[in-house]
Design an enzyme around this catalytic site. Structure first.
Site, mmCIF file in Angstrom:
data_model
loop_
_atom_site.group_PDB
_atom_site.id
_atom_site.type_symbol
_atom_site.label_atom_id
_atom_site.label_comp_id
_atom_site.label_asym_id
_atom_site.label_seq_id
_atom_site.Cartn_x
_atom_site.Cartn_y
_atom_site.Cartn_z
ATOM 1 C CB CYS A 156 -8.894 -36.342 4.504
ATOM 2 S SG CYS A 156 -9.913 -36.518 3.300
ATOM 3 C CG ASP B 197 -7.502 -21.279 1.055
ATOM 4 O OD1 ASP B 197 -7.797 -19.961 1.108
ATOM 5 O OD2 ASP B 197 -8.388 -21.971 0.515
ATOM 6 C CE LYS C 261 -10.514 -22.406 -3.061
ATOM 7 N NZ LYS C 261 -11.534 -21.243 -2.097
ATOM 8 C CB CYS D 233 -9.577 -32.620 7.581
ATOM 9 S SG CYS D 233 -11.131 -31.729 7.780
ATOM 10 N NE ARG E 97 -15.890 -17.574 -6.041
ATOM 11 C CZ ARG E 97 -15.149 -16.204 -6.228
ATOM 12 N NH1 ARG E 97 -15.731 -15.285 -6.212
ATOM 13 N NH2 ARG E 97 -13.732 -16.719 -6.359
ATOM 14 N NE ARG F 1 -13.988 -25.440 5.787
ATOM 15 C CZ ARG F 1 -14.431 -26.074 4.328
ATOM 16 N NH1 ARG F 1 -15.046 -27.056 4.387
ATOM 17 N NH2 ARG F 1 -14.284 -25.206 3.527
ATOM 18 C CG ASP G 278 -4.922 -24.890 3.670
ATOM 19 O OD1 ASP G 278 -4.547 -24.194 2.771
ATOM 20 O OD2 ASP G 278 -6.349 -25.396 3.521
ATOM 21 C CB CYS H 246 -16.335 -36.823 6.304
ATOM 22 S SG CYS H 246 -16.059 -35.126 5.800
ATOM 23 N NE ARG I 289 -11.584 -15.881 2.981
ATOM 24 C CZ ARG I 289 -11.244 -17.127 3.395
ATOM 25 N NH1 ARG I 289 -10.890 -18.164 3.005
ATOM 26 N NH2 ARG I 289 -10.900 -16.992 4.995
ATOM 27 C CE1 TYR I 290 -11.531 -15.392 -3.003
ATOM 28 C CE2 TYR I 290 -12.937 -17.345 -2.001
ATOM 29 C CZ TYR I 290 -11.613 -16.793 -2.384
ATOM 30 O OH TYR I 290 -10.508 -17.459 -2.184
#
Ligand SMILES: *Cc1c(COP(=O)(O)O)cnc(C)c1O
Length: 403
Positions: free
Chosen positions: A141, A342, A349, A144, A128, A146, A305, A137, A124-125
């Protein structure tokens, strides 16, 4: 007693193992044992604590269609079983609210799928890239970002095409920073992780590597001397952990973080602002202070999000701004994370800052400090060539008359 007067050892407690009290230390401290004994079903969980009706409904819904239930025995011991509002409990045990569908909520709230250049690689950037190396995981969480693909229950398959991702990185010289995330990269075996890092290190334009992981919090037993030894060979490698509440920073996590820091790995923390969990200044202050004592720099504080089924976690943006305003200036600058959002649907971000700039004109900027006092900073004045020449000749004149 104020927090500061509590001795360090008591600020980083080791919680009672409860029903696992009989488990020998060598098993309890073994990451594989912790993963094998992870709590995955309503039945198991119901044997360990009294579930509320909301939690029963939430587990029923979530584990069929949204995001699996998984809690390591170690992390489970951090839950206060007598408190249905326990901030640890609410992060890992689903509630009925996960089934609410807000029309603004999205499967992919950060728009990652459309920036996926090969399966599992998000570019995206400019300089990076984000590599999703696993969809597993150590615990899941409930907030989450994702959840669409992590744990394998949601609607999307998150898979990595490693050869294609490496190929893309090799032929994209502007990428100098690769972040491994997932899922949790530290769930891969030392060998698998080492082979990915080794391949990345062979690419000359990749300067730094980063790993995003909640393993030091969910499964600190995984941070072994061997793992740290392997990671340090790939320096400069940075790790961002994910901690949301000061209670998560136990004696065990502190040891895991100390091992990583001693291996020369710069550590940052990413927190998510969560309603009823960490949305107060006092909790955030205690969290960031404890993080610094663990040699972890609070990096980002995320606005939650617009994930499907997250309405019970989301706070107002003002809540976050007030927390930042309450930290900045009042405590170590190192302790203050950057609050970010985001961009919903994509865009990346966006920093969110309290309004320290009151007014900006062509002549001056009016600012306010952390105490609310106002200050004026004038814009620098442009000087003309004539003005500079006139000044120079008058100075030359002055030196020639007074040698
Ligand atoms: C967050 C993120 C990064 C890294 O951003 P930093 O601000 O450099 O930490 C890179 N790629 C994607 C897609 C991200 O979401």
């Amino acid at each position: 007693m104020t927090q500061a007067s509590v001795p360090q050892s008591q600020r980083f407690p080791s919680y009672s193992r409860g029903i696992w009290a009989h488990v020998p230390d060598e098993l309890w401290n073994d990451a594989q044992w912790q993963l094998r004994h992870g709590i995955r079903t309503m039945k198991e969980l119901g044997e360990y604590l009294e579930l509320t009706d909301s939690e029963r409904a939430g587990i029923q819904f979530a584990t069929h269609s949204r995001l699996a239930l998984l809690i390591t025995p170690y992390f489970f011991t951090l839950i206060d079983k007598d408190d249905s509002e326990c901030p640890i409990r609410k992060q890992v045990i689903p509630r009925v609210d996960e089934a609410f569908q807000d029309p603004q909520e999205m499967e992919d709230p950060c728009g990652e799928d459309k920036d996926m250049v090969v399966p599992g690689l998000v570019h995206r950037y400019p300089d990076r890239a984000l590599m999703l190396v696993t969809n597993r995981c150590a615990s899941y969480c409930r907030h989450c970002t994702r959840s669409r693909g992590v744990s394998g229950i949601g609607p999307k398959r998150l898979t990595l095409d490693l050869p294609a991702a490496l190929d893309y990185l090799r032929r994209t010289p502007q990428i100098r920073d690769v972040l491994l995330s997932g899922g949790d990269p530290l769930l891969l075996s030392d060998q698998k992780l080492n082979s990915i890092l080794t391949e990345l290190r062979k690419i000359p334009h990749i300067e730094i590597l980063r790993i995003g992981s909640r393993v030091p919090i969910f499964l600190p037993q995984r941070i072994t001397p061997n793992l740290c030894c392997m990671l340090r060979t790939h320096a400069p490698l940075l790790i961002s952990i994910h901690t949301n509440h000061p209670r998560e920073l136990t004696q065990e996590s502190r040891l895991a973080l100390a091992r990583l820091a001693d291996a020369g790995i710069p550590l940052g923390n990413q927190s998510v602002l969560l309603k009823g969990i960490n949305d107060s200044l006092s909790i955030q202050r205690e969290l960031v202070h404890k993080l610094l004592m663990c040699r972890v720099k609070p990096y980002y504080l995320y606005q939650c999000d617009l994930i499907k089924g997250s309405s019970h976690f989301r706070t107002s943006i003002q809540t976050g701004l007030d927390i930042i305003a309450g930290l900045r200036g009042f405590t170590s600058g190192y302790a203050v994370p950057q609050y970010v959002l985001d961009g919903p649907g994509g865009g990346g971000k966006i920093p969110l800052n309290p309004p320290y700039i009151v007014e900006q004109t062509a002549q001056q900027t009016t600012l306010t400090n952390y105490q609310g006092k106002q200050f004026i900073y004038p814009e620098p004045r442009e000087r003309s060539i004539q003005e500079r020449n006139a000044l120079m000749s008058s100075l030359q004149e002055a030196t020639s008359t007074h040698p």
